[in-house]
Design a protein around this motif. Structure first.
Motif, PDB file in Angstrom:
ATOM      1  N   LYS A 143      -0.715  -5.254   0.059  1.00  0.00           N
ATOM      2  CA  LYS A 143      -2.116  -4.925  -0.224  1.00  0.00           C
ATOM      3  C   LYS A 143      -3.044  -6.094   0.081  1.00  0.00           C
ATOM      4  N   VAL A 144      -2.578  -7.309  -0.218  1.00  0.00           N
ATOM      5  CA  VAL A 144      -3.476  -8.450   0.008  1.00  0.00           C
ATOM      6  C   VAL A 144      -3.706  -8.700   1.499  1.00  0.00           C
ATOM      7  N   GLU A 145      -2.705  -8.379   2.329  1.00  0.00           N
ATOM      8  CA  GLU A 145      -2.878  -8.543   3.777  1.00  0.00           C
ATOM      9  C   GLU A 145      -3.822  -7.471   4.323  1.00  0.00           C
ATOM     10  N   SER A 146      -3.599  -6.239   3.873  1.00  0.00           N
ATOM     11  CA  SER A 146      -4.469  -5.145   4.286  1.00  0.00           C
ATOM     12  C   SER A 146      -5.913  -5.427   3.864  1.00  0.00           C
ATOM     13  N   ALA A 147      -6.072  -5.920   2.631  1.00  0.00           N
ATOM     14  CA  ALA A 147      -7.418  -6.231   2.122  1.00  0.00           C
ATOM     15  C   ALA A 147      -8.036  -7.361   2.936  1.00  0.00           C
ATOM     16  N   ARG A 148      -7.240  -8.378   3.238  1.00  0.00           N
ATOM     17  CA  ARG A 148      -7.752  -9.519   3.999  1.00  0.00           C
ATOM     18  C   ARG A 148      -8.253  -9.072   5.380  1.00  0.00           C
ATOM     19  N   GLU A 149      -7.454  -8.225   6.039  1.00  0.00           N
ATOM     20  CA  GLU A 149      -7.850  -7.756   7.381  1.00  0.00           C
ATOM     21  C   GLU A 149      -9.188  -7.016   7.331  1.00  0.00           C
ATOM     22  N   THR A 150      -9.332  -6.146   6.327  1.00  0.00           N
ATOM     23  CA  THR A 150     -10.583  -5.386   6.228  1.00  0.00           C
ATOM     24  C   THR A 150     -11.767  -6.318   5.961  1.00  0.00           C
ATOM     25  N   MET A 151     -11.573  -7.251   5.019  1.00  0.00           N
ATOM     26  CA  MET A 151     -12.676  -8.161   4.673  1.00  0.00           C
ATOM     27  C   MET A 151     -13.072  -9.026   5.861  1.00  0.00           C
ATOM     28  N   GLU A 152     -12.085  -9.524   6.588  1.00  0.00           N
ATOM     29  CA  GLU A 152     -12.398 -10.376   7.744  1.00  0.00           C
ATOM     30  C   GLU A 152     -13.061  -9.589   8.868  1.00  0.00           C
ATOM     31  N   ALA A 153     -12.694  -8.306   8.959  1.00  0.00           N
ATOM     32  CA  ALA A 153     -13.338  -7.459   9.971  1.00  0.00           C
ATOM     33  C   ALA A 153     -14.806  -7.193   9.609  1.00  0.00           C
ATOM     34  N   VAL A 193       0.843  -1.201   0.000  1.00  0.00           N
ATOM     35  CA  VAL A 193       0.000   0.000   0.000  1.00  0.00           C
ATOM     36  C   VAL A 193       0.878   1.250   0.000  1.00  0.00           C
ATOM     37  N   ASP A 194       0.583   2.158  -0.950  1.00  0.00           N
ATOM     38  CA  ASP A 194       1.302   3.418  -1.065  1.00  0.00           C
ATOM     39  C   ASP A 194       0.314   4.544  -0.754  1.00  0.00           C
ATOM     40  N   THR A 242      -4.843   4.589   6.076  1.00  0.00           N
ATOM     41  CA  THR A 242      -3.549   5.239   6.239  1.00  0.00           C
ATOM     42  C   THR A 242      -2.550   4.395   7.054  1.00  0.00           C
ATOM     43  N   PRO A 243      -2.965   3.780   8.168  1.00  0.00           N
ATOM     44  CA  PRO A 243      -1.989   2.932   8.885  1.00  0.00           C
ATOM     45  C   PRO A 243      -1.509   1.705   8.085  1.00  0.00           C
ATOM     46  N   ASP A 244      -2.180   1.383   6.964  1.00  0.00           N
ATOM     47  CA  ASP A 244      -1.772   0.240   6.144  1.00  0.00           C
ATOM     48  C   ASP A 244      -0.616   0.554   5.190  1.00  0.00           C
ATOM     49  N   VAL A 245      -0.258   1.829   5.061  1.00  0.00           N
ATOM     50  CA  VAL A 245       0.808   2.189   4.117  1.00  0.00           C
ATOM     51  C   VAL A 245       2.058   1.360   4.421  1.00  0.00           C
ATOM     52  N   GLY A 246       2.596   0.737   3.388  1.00  0.00           N
ATOM     53  CA  GLY A 246       3.776  -0.122   3.537  1.00  0.00           C
ATOM     54  C   GLY A 246       3.437  -1.591   3.690  1.00  0.00           C
ATOM     55  N   LYS A 247       2.192  -1.882   4.022  1.00  0.00           N
ATOM     56  CA  LYS A 247       1.760  -3.262   4.217  1.00  0.00           C
ATOM     57  C   LYS A 247       1.425  -3.901   2.861  1.00  0.00           C
TER      58      LYS A 247
END
Ligand SMILES: [Zn+2]
Lengths: 267, 68
Positions: free
Chosen positions: A85-95, A65-66, A78-83
């Motif tokens: 993208k698939v992990e950031s997306a997974r966290e959001t979807m699971e939440a 994530v940029d 914003t806290p996902d920057v550098g993570k």
């Protein structure tokens, strides 16, 4: 499998629809959708498919994530920057929905991995940003007889079409071959209005949901175009093409292959 | 003659070819547009010789590459 009371509550606005009902919601919970690209199109598609309770959602992207992504890629924060993208997306979807299973693939698609990736899924969403990937996804889905939604967005415009084997054209029928690199402007060069991903990516999710639940008619044999500045949608009927190199009567493309370098790698 | 371009009917000079229409309509990236004429694709090598006629229905289909 029966729904719990909580699930009946969660999906109540779906279940009350006669085109979905308990039956359609069960189909969704057993459905499997692969989203290729966790960006402008893939973000809203992933959010809605997760919320809809699609049982297994795969998401493939090699990027991290940029900060320039956050103007439109609404699954990342914003806290996902550098993570990844698939992990950031997974966290959001699971939440959003603990009922679903998310498979995160930290990779770009290529001729080497595409058939294996799509094999496990019922429907594929093309949320990529370059012609090499779009043609690759088309060819692989035609060869593997896998329904998919194609889309593209740029500036204030977007368009999409759905391919279902035996029901009308593929992407290559319309566009034949990718344009040379830089011949056609890309998002990074030309810009894209953030909400365009929301409009078109949500329509891709809509097609996936309809396909899995068995509701309504899909966008096969037509290209739906959207111009935000004139606020016009048009559904353009596409002519048939019998001599398509991949889906035609005598195909010359019988396995996926990679075109040279992506045009718009980092958005 | 009248042509219907992208759903809109407009007046054009008689004898216009697809190649000329692409210029008149200021089509972006003219080399890389797909053209449908009366529900048939026009072959990309045949834009110069394809003459349009009254009531023809033309659609331009554009590459759109973005997504991420
Ligand atoms: Zn085809």
């Amino acid at each position: 499998m029966a729904f719990s009371n909580e699930q009946l509550e969660r999906y109540s606005r779906h279940i009350i629809l006669k085109e979905i009902g308990v039956k359609g919601q069960k189909r969704l919970s057993q459905g499997r959708v692969l989203i290729i690209g966790a960006g402008g199109l893939g973000s809203p598609a992933a959010l809605y498919l997760a919320a809809a309770g699609v049982g297994v959602i795969g998401i493939a992207d090699a990027d991290t994530v940029d900060i320039s992504n956050l103007q439109r890629q609404v699954i990342h924060t914003t806290p996902d920057v550098g993570k990844a993208k698939v992990e950031s997306a997974r966290e959001t979807m699971e939440a959003i929905n603990p009922d679903i299973k998310v498979n995160a693939y930290k990779t770009f698609v290529s001729a080497d991995n595409i058939l294996a990736l799509i094999a496990d899924y019922d429907f594929v969403i093309d949320g990529t940003d370059n012609f090499a990937a779009k043609f690759l996804i088309n060819d692989a889905c035609v060869i593997a007889r896998k329904p998919f939604s194609h889309a593209g967005i740029i500036r204030f415009k977007g368009q999409l079409m759905t391919y279902v084997p035996g029901e009308g054209l593929c992407y290559r029928c319309v566009f034949k071959n990718p344009p040379p690199p830089d011949a056609v402007p890309t998002c990074r060069q030309a810009g894209v209005i953030g909400a365009m991903g929301g409009v078109i990516g949500s329509l891709q999710a809509m097609e996936a949901v309809k396909f899995i639940a068995g509701a309504g008619k899909l966008l096969t044999g037509s290209l739906l175009t959207y111009d935000a500045l004139s606020m016009e949608f048009r559904k353009v009927k596409l002519p048939a093409r019998r001599d398509c190199a991949v889906c035609g009567e005598h195909p010359s493309i019988t396995k996926p292959f990679d075109y040279a370098a992506a045009v718009c790698e980092v958005l | 003659m009248k042509l219907i371009i992208a759903g809109v009917q407009k007046e054009y000079q008689d004898g216009l070819t697809v190649a000329e229409l692409i210029k008149v309509e200021n089509v972006e990236t003219p080399m890389y547009v797909s053209v449908s004429l009366n529900d048939e694709f026009v072959k990309s090598g045949e834009y110069d010789e394809t003459v349009l006629r009254d009531d023809d229905v033309v659609e331009f289909l554009y590459f759109m590459g973005g997504g991420r």
